[in-house]
Design an enzyme around this catalytic site. Structure first.
Site, PDB file in Angstrom:
ATOM      1  N   HIS A  80       0.845  -1.195   0.000  1.00  0.00           N
ATOM      2  CA  HIS A  80       0.000   0.000   0.000  1.00  0.00           C
ATOM      3  C   HIS A  80       0.882   1.247   0.000  1.00  0.00           C
ATOM      4  CE1 HIS A  80      -3.697   2.265   1.884  1.00  0.00           C
ATOM      5  NE2 HIS A  80      -3.180   2.879   0.861  1.00  0.00           N
ATOM      6  N   TRP A  83       4.429   5.308   5.040  1.00  0.00           N
ATOM      7  CA  TRP A  83       3.794   6.521   5.576  1.00  0.00           C
ATOM      8  C   TRP A  83       4.526   7.050   6.801  1.00  0.00           C
ATOM      9  CZ3 TRP A  83      -1.702   3.977   6.358  1.00  0.00           C
ATOM     10  CH2 TRP A  83      -2.212   3.581   5.114  1.00  0.00           C
ATOM     11  N   TYR A  91      -0.811  12.685  11.887  1.00  0.00           N
ATOM     12  CA  TYR A  91       0.011  12.704  10.682  1.00  0.00           C
ATOM     13  C   TYR A  91      -0.329  13.887   9.788  1.00  0.00           C
ATOM     14  CZ  TYR A  91      -4.089  10.548   8.452  1.00  0.00           C
ATOM     15  OH  TYR A  91      -5.350  10.282   8.003  1.00  0.00           O
ATOM     16  N   GLU A 138       0.371   7.987  -3.440  1.00  0.00           N
ATOM     17  CA  GLU A 138       1.185   7.682  -2.251  1.00  0.00           C
ATOM     18  C   GLU A 138       2.336   8.668  -2.115  1.00  0.00           C
ATOM     19  OE1 GLU A 138       0.545   5.342   0.259  1.00  0.00           O
ATOM     20  OE2 GLU A 138      -1.358   5.359  -0.811  1.00  0.00           O
ATOM     21  N   LYS A 141       0.828  12.259  -1.306  1.00  0.00           N
ATOM     22  CA  LYS A 141       0.220  12.372   0.019  1.00  0.00           C
ATOM     23  C   LYS A 141       1.255  12.156   1.128  1.00  0.00           C
ATOM     24  CE  LYS A 141      -3.507  10.700   3.000  1.00  0.00           C
ATOM     25  NZ  LYS A 141      -4.629   9.773   3.193  1.00  0.00           N
ATOM     26  N   HIS A 142       2.092  11.150   1.015  1.00  0.00           N
ATOM     27  CA  HIS A 142       3.001  10.777   2.121  1.00  0.00           C
ATOM     28  C   HIS A 142       4.461  11.134   1.843  1.00  0.00           C
ATOM     29  CE1 HIS A 142      -0.389   8.623   3.822  1.00  0.00           C
ATOM     30  NE2 HIS A 142      -0.564   8.020   2.660  1.00  0.00           N
TER      31      HIS A 142
END
Ligand SMILES: *[C@@H]1O[C@H](CO)[C@@H](O)[C@H](O)[C@H]1NC(C)=O
Length: 407
Positions: A80, A83, A91, A138, A141-142
């Protein structure tokens, strides 16, 4: 409790001692001060955040078991993401729009990373079939929240170098955490009839990882996500990942946990059909229209995202986002958190992902349970709100659904 804190104390001693013997590295491979602490365990300021992951010092390697819309190999949990969580479990997300990418494959190809790209297509799967979308999401966002792979951490930075480093490390960490094999070795394999206990799964994973592993069940009480937590010494690409206990506990029931086979069509079960419906509605968003109200406070949010007490509430649309979480939009546009940390909606706002609990109606952001504002608005004032409890007036935000919007 006592033995647990004694254990934590011993671990702190162990990791402090280890610091003298292990080296750590910057993203580009040059070395960091040899006494750099593990992320989240420092007792004084560490100014060099190229060597010390901050504020997101808890690194999660997360995996999916996508059994409906079966995704990836039958005998593999798929990747996935990687993070960063803050040391307290909250977060940040979408931290730097200047670093965002729109095509991950193109970046990998431009760096000659065909092999990595092929491996990513095998293990890092989007359930809707567009892997590139998931990777872009991904990273944006992270990946943009990581301090040790900021462009300024590299000596001869080439644009998007950190993107490749983020993807490569995500795959490497994933490959060192073969969930399926670990469960299989403990006799836990996919089945349409067998179920497992929480303790069985917990022990199988903990005995391999060395620390508590978080596993998540979906609405069918079926295993569908695994999260491995770490602290990090050094940088994301070069550093040393140290397993830590999961910071949240599993939502799975004590008994009767399903581990469904990945298979093409669901035959008998209604519950599987229910999941499929929700997955489909993610692809074609069905939003709810409603008000954003403040629990135990007068007023509500107006369309620019501010708190107002003497007018009509704006209608917000709440819809499931593609990769988990929810998006909010008002007539002004999508909602997010602006550069000052305030909730805002409109053009120029980057859409954020919120969490929404349909049973309580609570809308949250970044793992923070509540929201706050500097003051209660006087008659005609519009007061901005922030996620978390940093300001004087604390409250929860409630989405009060009014009607369904079909798009
Ligand atoms: C750990 O380091 C960060 C980054 O320098 C700093 O902001 C934080 O206050 C430090 N924590 C402690 C307990 O000193």
């Amino acid at each position: 409790m006592v033995s647990h804190s004694v254990l934590q104390y011993l671990l702190v001693i162990a990791s402090t001692t280890a610091a003298h013997y292990s080296s750590s590295f910057r993203a580009d491979g040059s070395s960091c001060p040899s006494d750099i602490p593990l992320s989240c365990t420092n007792s004084s300021q560490i100014p060099d955040t190229c060597c010390f992951e901050y504020p997101g010092g808890v690194l999660l390697q997360t995996q999916f078991w996508d059994y409906d819309y079966p995704t990836g190999p039958d005998d593999m949990f798929t990747l996935h993401g990687l993070w960063p969580d803050n040391c307290d479990g909250t977060y940040s997300q979408f931290c730097d729009s200047s670093l965002q990418i729109s095509d991950a494959e193109e970046v990998l190809i431009s760096f000659g990373e065909q092999q990595l790209l092929e491996r990513m297509h095998e293990v890092w799967k989007d359930y809707q079939g567009n892997d590139n979308n998931l990777w872009v999401h991904e990273f944006n966002k992270h990946g943009t929240c990581l301090s040790t792979i900021k462009p300024s951490c590299y000596e001869n930075f080439e644009t998007n170098r950190e993107v490749v480093d983020y993807f490569r490390k995500s795959v490497e960490l994933f490959e060192g955490l073969p969930t399926y094999k670990w469960l299989e070795a403990a006799g836990i394999t996919p089945s349409d009839s067998r179920t497992y206990s929480k303790q069985q799964i917990d022990e199988a994973l903990r005995s391999r990882f060395g620390k508590e592993v978080y596993f998540k069940c979906d609405r069918n009480h079926a295993l569908n996500e695994i999260w491995y937590f770490h602290h990090l010494r050094g940088s994301i690409p070069q550093g040393n990942y140290v397993p830590i206990d999961a910071m949240i506990s599993s939502n799975c029931p004590s008994f009767g946990i399903k581990f469904p086979l990945k298979k093409a069509s669901s035959t008998s079960s209604d519950t599987i059909t229910a999941t499929k419906t929700s997955a489909t509605s993610t692809a074609t968003p069905t939003g709810n229209g409603g008000y954003l109200k403040l629990e135990n406070q007068a007023g509500c949010l107006i369309s620019n995202g501010k708190w107002f007490v003497s007018g009509t509430c704006a209608t917000y649309k709440l819809s499931e986002a593609s990769f988990g979480g929810y998006q909010l939009a008002s007539s002004k546009g999508v909602c997010g958190i602006d550069s000052d940390g305030y909730f805002a909606c409109g053009s120029g706002v980057i859409a954020a992902q919120f969490d929404y609990d349909s049973s309580s109606g609570h809308v949250t952001y970044g793992g923070q349970p509540g929201w706050s504002a500097g003051r209660v608005p006087s008659r005609n004032a519009q007061v901005p709100i922030v996620p978390g409890s940093s300001l004087n007036v604390n409250f929860r935000l409630i989405f009060e659904a009014r009607y369904k919007i079909i798009q």
